[in-house]
Design a protein around this motif. Structure first.
Motif, PDB file in Angstrom:
ATOM      1  N   LEU A 247       0.856  -1.180  -0.062  1.00  0.00           N
ATOM      2  CA  LEU A 247      -0.006  -0.110  -0.011  1.00  0.00           C
ATOM      3  C   LEU A 247       0.717   1.165   0.142  1.00  0.00           C
ATOM      4  CD1 LEU A 247      -2.733   1.052   0.086  1.00  0.00           C
ATOM      5  CD2 LEU A 247      -2.834   0.876   2.429  1.00  0.00           C
ATOM      6  N   ARG A 248       2.151   1.419   0.851  1.00  0.00           N
ATOM      7  CA  ARG A 248       2.712   2.435   0.933  1.00  0.00           C
ATOM      8  C   ARG A 248       3.420   2.827  -0.616  1.00  0.00           C
ATOM      9  NH1 ARG A 248       5.336   5.079   4.956  1.00  0.00           N
ATOM     10  NH2 ARG A 248       4.751   3.407   6.514  1.00  0.00           N
ATOM     11  N   ASN A 249       3.788   1.711  -1.296  1.00  0.00           N
ATOM     12  CA  ASN A 249       4.353   2.075  -2.630  1.00  0.00           C
ATOM     13  C   ASN A 249       3.484   2.307  -3.749  1.00  0.00           C
ATOM     14  OD1 ASN A 249       7.047   1.032  -1.731  1.00  0.00           O
ATOM     15  ND2 ASN A 249       6.592  -1.228  -2.085  1.00  0.00           N
ATOM     16  N   HIS A 250       2.009   1.926  -3.479  1.00  0.00           N
ATOM     17  CA  HIS A 250       1.099   2.275  -4.384  1.00  0.00           C
ATOM     18  C   HIS A 250       0.716   3.732  -4.141  1.00  0.00           C
ATOM     19  CE1 HIS A 250       0.515  -1.446  -6.404  1.00  0.00           C
ATOM     20  NE2 HIS A 250       0.241  -2.221  -5.273  1.00  0.00           N
ATOM     21  N   LEU A 251       0.548   3.842  -2.706  1.00  0.00           N
ATOM     22  CA  LEU A 251       0.254   5.426  -2.607  1.00  0.00           C
ATOM     23  C   LEU A 251       1.421   6.374  -3.120  1.00  0.00           C
ATOM     24  CD1 LEU A 251      -1.243   4.956   1.186  1.00  0.00           C
ATOM     25  CD2 LEU A 251      -2.632   5.545  -1.050  1.00  0.00           C
ATOM     26  N   ALA A 252       2.468   5.918  -3.015  1.00  0.00           N
ATOM     27  CA  ALA A 252       3.727   6.969  -3.215  1.00  0.00           C
ATOM     28  C   ALA A 252       3.490   7.095  -4.667  1.00  0.00           C
ATOM     29  CB  ALA A 252       4.943   6.237  -2.876  1.00  0.00           C
ATOM     30  N   VAL A 253       3.126   6.147  -5.668  1.00  0.00           N
ATOM     31  CA  VAL A 253       3.154   6.406  -6.836  1.00  0.00           C
ATOM     32  C   VAL A 253       1.855   7.208  -7.413  1.00  0.00           C
ATOM     33  CG1 VAL A 253       2.597   4.959  -9.127  1.00  0.00           C
ATOM     34  CG2 VAL A 253       4.149   4.120  -7.444  1.00  0.00           C
ATOM     35  N   ILE A 254       0.945   6.916  -6.683  1.00  0.00           N
ATOM     36  CA  ILE A 254      -0.523   7.689  -7.091  1.00  0.00           C
ATOM     37  C   ILE A 254      -0.588   9.122  -6.729  1.00  0.00           C
ATOM     38  CG2 ILE A 254      -2.844   7.857  -6.453  1.00  0.00           C
ATOM     39  CD1 ILE A 254      -2.930   4.914  -5.944  1.00  0.00           C
ATOM     40  N   TYR A 255       0.512   9.316  -5.407  1.00  0.00           N
ATOM     41  CA  TYR A 255       0.589  10.700  -5.084  1.00  0.00           C
ATOM     42  C   TYR A 255       1.457  11.640  -6.151  1.00  0.00           C
ATOM     43  CZ  TYR A 255       1.983  14.533  -2.014  1.00  0.00           C
ATOM     44  OH  TYR A 255       2.432  15.783  -1.301  1.00  0.00           O
ATOM     45  N   ALA A 256       2.431  10.909  -6.613  1.00  0.00           N
ATOM     46  CA  ALA A 256       3.404  11.467  -7.497  1.00  0.00           C
ATOM     47  C   ALA A 256       2.796  11.836  -8.997  1.00  0.00           C
ATOM     48  CB  ALA A 256       4.608  10.420  -8.088  1.00  0.00           C
ATOM     49  N   LEU A 257       1.843  10.645  -9.432  1.00  0.00           N
ATOM     50  CA  LEU A 257       1.095  11.100 -10.853  1.00  0.00           C
ATOM     51  C   LEU A 257       0.219  12.195 -10.181  1.00  0.00           C
ATOM     52  CD1 LEU A 257       0.279   7.240 -11.289  1.00  0.00           C
ATOM     53  CD2 LEU A 257       1.750   8.876 -12.505  1.00  0.00           C
ATOM     54  N   VAL A 258      -0.726  12.206  -9.209  1.00  0.00           N
ATOM     55  CA  VAL A 258      -1.427  13.412  -9.041  1.00  0.00           C
ATOM     56  C   VAL A 258      -0.837  14.643  -8.920  1.00  0.00           C
ATOM     57  CG1 VAL A 258      -3.251  14.480  -7.140  1.00  0.00           C
ATOM     58  CG2 VAL A 258      -3.444  11.815  -7.800  1.00  0.00           C
ATOM     59  N   GLU A 259       0.238  14.727  -8.180  1.00  0.00           N
ATOM     60  CA  GLU A 259       1.242  15.924  -8.172  1.00  0.00           C
ATOM     61  C   GLU A 259       1.549  16.473  -9.490  1.00  0.00           C
ATOM     62  OE1 GLU A 259       5.134  15.543  -6.117  1.00  0.00           O
ATOM     63  OE2 GLU A 259       4.151  17.037  -4.562  1.00  0.00           O
ATOM     64  N   GLY A 261      -0.080  15.970 -12.211  1.00  0.00           N
ATOM     65  CA  GLY A 261      -1.230  16.171 -12.728  1.00  0.00           C
ATOM     66  C   GLY A 261      -1.568  15.339 -13.737  1.00  0.00           C
ATOM     67  N   GLU A 262      -1.198  14.083 -13.670  1.00  0.00           N
ATOM     68  CA  GLU A 262      -1.403  12.966 -14.433  1.00  0.00           C
ATOM     69  C   GLU A 262      -2.610  12.184 -14.117  1.00  0.00           C
ATOM     70  OE1 GLU A 262       1.840  10.549 -15.565  1.00  0.00           O
ATOM     71  OE2 GLU A 262       3.273  12.404 -15.891  1.00  0.00           O
ATOM     72  N   ARG A 263      -3.852  12.871 -14.059  1.00  0.00           N
ATOM     73  CA  ARG A 263      -4.979  12.297 -13.492  1.00  0.00           C
ATOM     74  C   ARG A 263      -5.563  10.932 -14.018  1.00  0.00           C
ATOM     75  NH1 ARG A 263     -10.361  12.423 -15.016  1.00  0.00           N
ATOM     76  NH2 ARG A 263     -11.922  12.519 -13.401  1.00  0.00           N
ATOM     77  N   ASP A 264      -5.433  10.719 -15.244  1.00  0.00           N
ATOM     78  CA  ASP A 264      -5.678   9.522 -16.146  1.00  0.00           C
ATOM     79  C   ASP A 264      -4.841   8.400 -15.655  1.00  0.00           C
ATOM     80  OD1 ASP A 264      -7.772  10.692 -17.351  1.00  0.00           O
ATOM     81  OD2 ASP A 264      -6.915  11.176 -19.056  1.00  0.00           O
ATOM     82  N   LYS A 268      -5.846   5.053 -13.778  1.00  0.00           N
ATOM     83  CA  LYS A 268      -5.572   3.662 -14.157  1.00  0.00           C
ATOM     84  C   LYS A 268      -4.835   2.887 -13.166  1.00  0.00           C
ATOM     85  CE  LYS A 268      -3.257   1.453 -18.290  1.00  0.00           C
ATOM     86  NZ  LYS A 268      -2.650   1.823 -19.520  1.00  0.00           N
ATOM     87  N   HIS A 269      -3.929   3.425 -12.210  1.00  0.00           N
ATOM     88  CA  HIS A 269      -3.105   2.616 -11.482  1.00  0.00           C
ATOM     89  C   HIS A 269      -4.261   2.190 -10.333  1.00  0.00           C
ATOM     90  CE1 HIS A 269       0.591   1.761  -9.397  1.00  0.00           C
ATOM     91  NE2 HIS A 269      -0.117   1.792  -8.378  1.00  0.00           N
ATOM     92  N   LEU A 270      -5.123   2.964  -9.758  1.00  0.00           N
ATOM     93  CA  LEU A 270      -6.225   2.648  -8.772  1.00  0.00           C
ATOM     94  C   LEU A 270      -7.089   1.477  -9.514  1.00  0.00           C
ATOM     95  CD1 LEU A 270      -7.474   6.224  -7.507  1.00  0.00           C
ATOM     96  CD2 LEU A 270      -6.226   4.336  -6.343  1.00  0.00           C
ATOM     97  N   THR A 271      -7.506   1.483 -10.425  1.00  0.00           N
ATOM     98  CA  THR A 271      -8.181   0.394 -11.363  1.00  0.00           C
ATOM     99  C   THR A 271      -7.305  -0.801 -11.220  1.00  0.00           C
ATOM    100  OG1 THR A 271      -9.282   1.997 -12.767  1.00  0.00           O
ATOM    101  CG2 THR A 271      -9.382  -0.307 -13.264  1.00  0.00           C
TER     102      THR A 271
END
Length: 425
Positions: A247-259, A261-264, A268-271
């Motif tokens: 979970l920590r690794n996934h949240l780090a990736v998602i946080y970076a993508l959101v930061e 601005g790569e919303r899509d 996709k990663h959450l899916t």
């Protein structure tokens, strides 16, 4: 026509004798489901019938036939199979007959003919006979396995029933034989009685072994249910650990993508995470380990045949019903439903509702079916070639329900077969 003292004594003592027959029937048959008013009337009818036959005919062979037929009629007060009914009736009458003949011989009457009018006239003999018979039925009443209703194998049944039937013939032959003194006949009758006591004991032992065998089958089923539940719990625990680890690794990736601005990309990663960790299989999860174990085992079994079990559950963690009884009820109902739905090409779904409310457990199992469910009396027969592989039968469910003053309602509407139960716990 005035009655003799002996005939009056016979009529009086036979009231007690009818009660003894009633006690004999209760040695062999369960009486909870009997209609007690009809039962009482039937025994009164038995007394009147036998008394009339005795007063008007009084030929031993006719009395034998009349008593056996009357016993058979009385046995229909109780719900048992044909095999147990026949064996019980013959064994009961043979024991009664042996005790009667022993008393007759001991009271000095040896001129006994089966085809002529009975001239036995000992009032003391009548009284002694009823006393001895009552002692015998009290002894036999200690054997409890016979009335439990377990079906014994056909081969064993044939072997057991052959002995009392043969004994009946031997007794008839003994009294027709010439050259025998009454002491020899007495010894023969006593030995026949002892042999049939042994048969009674063997019948009880076989019934006990069948109960034990069925208990082991149920225990094996329970072990399978619990094993499946433990596997599910272990799988769920591994999935949870894996999620926590990543979970920590996934949240780090998602946080970076959101930061960035790569919303899509973030969506996709959450899916992908959802696809990996989302268990699409339907399982029972009520915190009641007994019901969850049984249902999850049956869900897996049904899924292997592409059958869906739709669940609607509202039950507490504890209900005060032993897992043994739940295994009989749910295991059998779901086995029958899976068996029926497996024959269909579509509508392969079983509806299962289990709800607990204010001391009442309500269970409903509905399934579509094709063809007709064969019904004999109040009993539905399995369509499978080996029904013994599909639970213990609705009759055994009824036996469990009796413990909880429960009820069972079976209906067929259109192509839907429905079984609903209510237990008070």
């Amino acid at each position: 026509m005035a009655l003799s003292t002996y005939e009056m004594t016979y009529l009086i003592t036979n009231i007690f004798g009818t009660y003894i027959v009633y006690k004999f029937m209760h040695v062999f048959f369960k009486t909870k489901e009997a209609n007690h008013k009809i039962e009482l009337l039937s025994y009164a009818g038995y007394y009147i019938f036998i008394a009339l036959v005795y007063l008007t005919i009084n030929i031993p062979l006719i009395m034998i036939i009349s008593n056996i037929l009357a016993f058979l009629g009385l046995s229909f007060n109780y719900k048992v199979g044909v095999k147990r009914r026949l064996l019980s009736v013959i064994l009961i009458y043979l024991i009664v007959m042996c005790v009667e003949l022993i008393v007759v011989l001991l009271t000095g009457y040896s001129n006994y003919s089966w085809l002529s009018v009975n001239s036995y006239s000992s009032e003391y003999g009548l009284i002694i006979f009823q006393i001895m018979l009552y002692l015998v039925v009290r002894i036999l009443n200690n054997y409890e396995n016979i009335r439990k209703g377990e079906t014994i194998p056909v081969a064993n049944w044939i072997s057991i029933i052959l002995i009392p039937v043969s004994s009946l013939y031997i007794i008839l032959a003994l009294f027709q034989a010439t050259g025998l003194v009454w002491e020899q006949v007495l010894v023969g009758v006593v030995l026949i009685l002892l042999v049939n006591f042994t048969v009674f004991y063997l019948y009880d032992v076989i019934s006990a072994s069948m109960v034990d065998k069925m208990d082991k089958i149920l225990l094996g089923q329970q072990n399978k249910y619990y094993q499946k539940q433990f596997e599910l719990m272990e799988s769920s625990l591994k999935t949870t650990k894996a999620m926590r680890h990543d979970l920590r690794n996934h949240l780090a990736v998602i946080y970076a993508l959101v930061e960035k601005g790569e919303r899509d990309a973030a969506l996709k990663h959450l899916t992908k995470m959802t696809d990996v960790y989302d268990d699409k299989k339907q399982y029972a999860c009520t915190e009641n380990i007994d019901i969850d174990s049984i249902l999850n085992f049956k869900i897996q079994e049904a899924a292997q045949q592409n059958i869906k079990i739709a669940l609607d559950l509202s039950i507490p963690e504890k209900m005060g019903i032993p897992s043994f009884d739940l295994a009989i009820i749910l295991g059998n109902l779901l086995d029958n439903a899976i068996e029926a739905v497996a024959e269909l090409e579509k509508e392969r779904q079983i509806k299962t509702n289990i709800n607990y409310d204010k001391g009442r457990l309500i269970i409903l199992v509905e399934n579509p079916y094709q063809g007709e469910r064969v019904k004999v009396g109040n009993r539905y027969l399995s369509t499978n070639k080996e029904p013994s592989q599909h639970g213990l039968g609705l009759e055994n469910v009824k036996n469990v329900l009796q413990k909880y003053d429960g009820t069972m309602d079976i209906t067929q509407r259109g192509n839907i077969f429905s079984v609903s139960l209510m237990l008070f716990v």
